[in-house]
Write a protein that holds these residues in place. Structure first.
Motif, PDB file in Angstrom:
ATOM      1  N   VAL A 271       0.806  -1.225   0.000  1.00 23.73           N
ATOM      2  CA  VAL A 271       0.000   0.000   0.000  1.00 23.73           C
ATOM      3  C   VAL A 271       0.839   1.274   0.000  1.00 23.73           C
ATOM      4  O   VAL A 271       0.320   2.346  -0.323  1.00 23.73           O
ATOM      5  CB  VAL A 271      -0.972   0.020   1.196  1.00 23.73           C
ATOM      6  N   LEU A 272       2.116   1.191   0.359  1.00 27.78           N
ATOM      7  CA  LEU A 272       2.965   2.376   0.418  1.00 27.78           C
ATOM      8  C   LEU A 272       3.855   2.468  -0.819  1.00 27.78           C
ATOM      9  O   LEU A 272       4.166   1.450  -1.444  1.00 27.78           O
ATOM     10  CB  LEU A 272       3.846   2.344   1.672  1.00 27.78           C
ATOM     11  N   PRO A 273       4.299   3.660  -1.176  1.00 25.63           N
ATOM     12  CA  PRO A 273       5.257   3.780  -2.274  1.00 25.63           C
ATOM     13  C   PRO A 273       6.538   3.025  -1.963  1.00 25.63           C
ATOM     14  O   PRO A 273       6.905   2.856  -0.791  1.00 25.63           O
ATOM     15  CB  PRO A 273       5.523   5.288  -2.348  1.00 25.63           C
ATOM     16  N   THR A 274       7.221   2.557  -2.981  1.00 23.46           N
ATOM     17  CA  THR A 274       8.487   1.849  -2.778  1.00 23.46           C
ATOM     18  C   THR A 274       9.537   2.819  -2.274  1.00 23.46           C
ATOM     19  O   THR A 274       9.783   3.866  -2.875  1.00 23.46           O
ATOM     20  CB  THR A 274       8.961   1.207  -4.084  1.00 23.46           C
ATOM     21  N   PHE A 275      10.150   2.471  -1.136  1.00 20.23           N
ATOM     22  CA  PHE A 275      11.198   3.312  -0.583  1.00 20.23           C
ATOM     23  C   PHE A 275      12.529   2.984  -1.253  1.00 20.23           C
ATOM     24  O   PHE A 275      12.805   1.822  -1.580  1.00 20.23           O
ATOM     25  CB  PHE A 275      11.338   3.090   0.922  1.00 20.23           C
ATOM     26  N   PRO A 276      13.388   3.985  -1.448  1.00 19.34           N
ATOM     27  CA  PRO A 276      14.725   3.689  -1.960  1.00 19.34           C
ATOM     28  C   PRO A 276      15.453   2.724  -1.020  1.00 19.34           C
ATOM     29  O   PRO A 276      15.319   2.817   0.202  1.00 19.34           O
ATOM     30  CB  PRO A 276      15.408   5.060  -1.972  1.00 19.34           C
ATOM     31  N   GLU A 277      16.197   1.794  -1.597  1.00 17.98           N
ATOM     32  CA  GLU A 277      16.918   0.836  -0.766  1.00 17.98           C
ATOM     33  C   GLU A 277      18.000   1.547   0.028  1.00 17.98           C
ATOM     34  O   GLU A 277      18.800   2.312  -0.506  1.00 17.98           O
ATOM     35  CB  GLU A 277      17.546  -0.261  -1.629  1.00 17.98           C
ATOM     36  N   SER A 278      18.022   1.316   1.334  1.00 12.72           N
ATOM     37  CA  SER A 278      18.963   1.997   2.218  1.00 12.72           C
ATOM     38  C   SER A 278      20.275   1.237   2.303  1.00 12.72           C
ATOM     39  O   SER A 278      20.301   0.010   2.400  1.00 12.72           O
ATOM     40  CB  SER A 278      18.360   2.123   3.618  1.00 12.72           C
ATOM     41  N   ALA A 279      21.372   1.988   2.298  1.00 16.24           N
ATOM     42  CA  ALA A 279      22.682   1.355   2.414  1.00 16.24           C
ATOM     43  C   ALA A 279      22.903   0.761   3.797  1.00 16.24           C
ATOM     44  O   ALA A 279      23.756  -0.104   3.971  1.00 16.24           O
ATOM     45  CB  ALA A 279      23.783   2.374   2.110  1.00 16.24           C
ATOM     46  N   ASP A 280      22.135   1.219   4.785  1.00 20.98           N
ATOM     47  CA  ASP A 280      22.310   0.680   6.136  1.00 20.98           C
ATOM     48  C   ASP A 280      21.059  -0.070   6.607  1.00 20.98           C
ATOM     49  O   ASP A 280      20.804  -0.218   7.789  1.00 20.98           O
ATOM     50  CB  ASP A 280      22.651   1.787   7.125  1.00 20.98           C
ATOM     51  N   GLY A 281      20.286  -0.570   5.655  1.00 25.83           N
ATOM     52  CA  GLY A 281      19.075  -1.279   6.020  1.00 25.83           C
ATOM     53  C   GLY A 281      19.280  -2.719   6.427  1.00 25.83           C
ATOM     54  O   GLY A 281      18.384  -3.358   6.949  1.00 25.83           O
ATOM     55  N   LEU A 282      20.455  -3.284   6.155  1.00 21.03           N
ATOM     56  CA  LEU A 282      20.811  -4.649   6.547  1.00 21.03           C
ATOM     57  C   LEU A 282      19.921  -5.700   5.897  1.00 21.03           C
ATOM     58  O   LEU A 282      19.773  -6.803   6.413  1.00 21.03           O
ATOM     59  CB  LEU A 282      20.766  -4.807   8.083  1.00 21.03           C
ATOM     60  N   MET A 283      19.329  -5.369   4.763  1.00 18.43           N
ATOM     61  CA  MET A 283      18.468  -6.324   4.070  1.00 18.43           C
ATOM     62  C   MET A 283      19.323  -7.308   3.271  1.00 18.43           C
ATOM     63  O   MET A 283      20.166  -6.902   2.472  1.00 18.43           O
ATOM     64  CB  MET A 283      17.523  -5.592   3.116  1.00 18.43           C
TER      65      MET A 283
END
Length: 335
Positions: A267-279
Motif C-alpha cells: 500500500v505504500l510507495p516503494t522506498f529507496p533501498e537503504s545502504a544501512d538497512g541490513l536487508m
C-alpha cells in the motif's frame, strides 16, 4: 489473546491520512486484521523513513502520533490508548483493543532532550534511540560505536520520565551501555531474533539475551524473514527461534514483536533501498513468513506451536502473558 510489541501500522495511517486526507483509516485497514488475529494489545512505533530526514522528521513523527490518537478517538467503543496500568486492565478484560505508542529512533529530537517530555505527554511509553543508522544519540545495528554523551543524557531523561528503553536496533556497544546504565529501569528488545539460529546483525547473541534477562527485560521475536532467516521462511523456523530463546532466558521472558511489512509494501510507495538497512540480497522489503504475513495469521502460528507439542500455558505466556506482565510492572499505575 495476542500482545504484540511492534508493528509499523502508523506508516500506513500517516501516508493515507496526512497526505490524502482519509479518515477512520485504522477501522478500515488494520483494525479488522488485528481483530481477526486475536490481537488485544498492539505497540505502534513512530518511524520516520530515511528520505524524510532531517527536514521533515519532527513533522512526520508528530503526524504519525496524531494518527494513533485519531484511531482511538474515531473508534471509542473498540479501541483505547494504553498509557497506564489502568488502561492495560481494560485490555486484559477484553473491553477494547489497546494501542500503545513507541518510538523507533529519536531523530525527531534533533539535538535536544525536551522533546522526550512532549512525546511522553502524547502517550509514548517505549523508545529506541536508533534504527540501524548512527544519529546524534547512538549508533544503530549497522554501526560499531555506542552512545554519545548526548545519548547517555537522553537515556537518563527517558528513565526519569518512565519510558521503557527498547534495544531492538541498538549496536552491540550501545546495547551493553544502555543495559548497564538503566539500574533497574524497564528494558525490552521489542523485535529481533536469535543469532545462534540465524546470524544477522539485527539478531541477539546468547550473551545479549542473558544480559537482557538479567536486567528483568523481555525479548520480542521479530516475525520477518530478515531476522528469522531469509532462506527458510517457515513457521517451523519461527518456532526454532522461540525454543532457542526460551532455552537461554526462560519461558517468561519471550513474546511476539511481529514487524509485519507485507501489507505495508503493498500500500505504500516503494522506498529507496537503504545502504544501512541490513536487508539480505534478494529479500524484498515486504517479504513474509510462509503462512504468517500479518497479524491476521497469528492463529496459524499458535496452531503450529500446538502441533509441535507446546502446552496451553506456555502458548499463553508467549502470546500475551509475558508482555502484559512486563508492561504491568513498567507502566505508571494511573495518570
Amino acid at each position: 489473546m495476542i500482545a504484540d510489541a511492534h508493528v509499523d501500522l502508523l506508516l500506513e495511517l500517516g501516508y493515507r491520512e496526512l497526505r490524502f486526507g482519509e479518515s477512520n483509516t485504522f477501522a478500515r485497514t488494520w483494525l479488522p486484521l488485528l481483530e481477526a488475529g486475536g490481537v488485544g494489545l498492539q505497540v505502534c512505533p513512530v518511524f520516520v523513513e530515511l528520505e524524510r530526514q532531517p527536514e521533515g522528521t519532527l513533522r512526520e513523527a508528530l503526524g504519525q502520533a496524531t494518527c494513533l490518537l485519531r484511531a482511538v478517538r474515531e473508534n471509542p467503543d473498540r479501541v483505547l490508548q494504553v498509557r497506564s496500568v489502568a488502561d492495560l486492565d481494560a485490555v486484559v478484560r477484553g473491553e477494547r483493543l489497546g494501542l500503545m505508542l513507541s518510538l523507533e529512533g529519536v531523530e525527531q529530537f534533533g539535538y535536544e532532550l525536551w522533546p522526550a517530555e512532549t512525546f511522553w505527554e502524547l502517550g509514548v511509553r517505549m523508545a529506541g534511540l536508533t534504527w540501524n543508522r548512527r544519529n546524534p544519540y547512538s549508533d544503530g545495528a549497522a554501526e560499531d560505536g555506542g552512545l554519545s554523551r548526548l545519548g547517555r543524557a537522553l537515556v537518563d531523561r527517558l528513565v526519569e520520565l518512565g519510558v521503557i528503553l527498547d534495544l531492538a536496533h541498538a549496536s552491540p556497544a550501545a546495547f551493553a551501555e544502555i543495559v548497564s546504565r538503566l539500574k533497574g529501569a524497564p528494558v525490552i528488545c521489542s523485535h529481533a531474533a536469535c543469532r545462534s539460529v540465524y546470524d544477522h546483525p539485527r539478531n541477539l547473541t546468547d550473551d545479549q539475551l542473558r544480559s537482557l534477562a538479567a536486567a528483568d527485560g523481555v525479548f520480542g521475536l521479530m516475525l520477518h524473514p530478515l531476522a528469522i532467516g531469509h532462506d527458510v521462511r517457515t513457521l517451523d523456523r519461527v518456532v526454532d527461534h522461540l525454543e532457542h530463546a526460551i532455552g537461554v532466558i526462560g519461558i517468561d521472558r519471550v513474546c511476539f514483536g511481529g514487524d509485519f511489512t507485507t501489507r505495508l509494501s503493498e500500500v505504500l510507495p516503494t522506498f529507496p533501498e537503504s545502504a544501512d538497512g541490513l536487508m539480505p540480497v534478494g529479500l524484498a522489503p515486504g517479504a513474509g513468513i510462509e503462512g504468517l504475513q500479518g497479524p491476521e495469521d497469528y492463529p496459524a502460528l499458535l496452531a503450529r506451536m500446538k502441533a509441535q507439542g507446546w502446552g496451553d500455558a506456555d502458548i499463553a505466556a508467549i502470546s500475551s502473558g509475558n508482555l502484559l506482565a512486563f508492561l504491568r510492572r513498567s507502566l505508571p499505575k494511573e495518570l
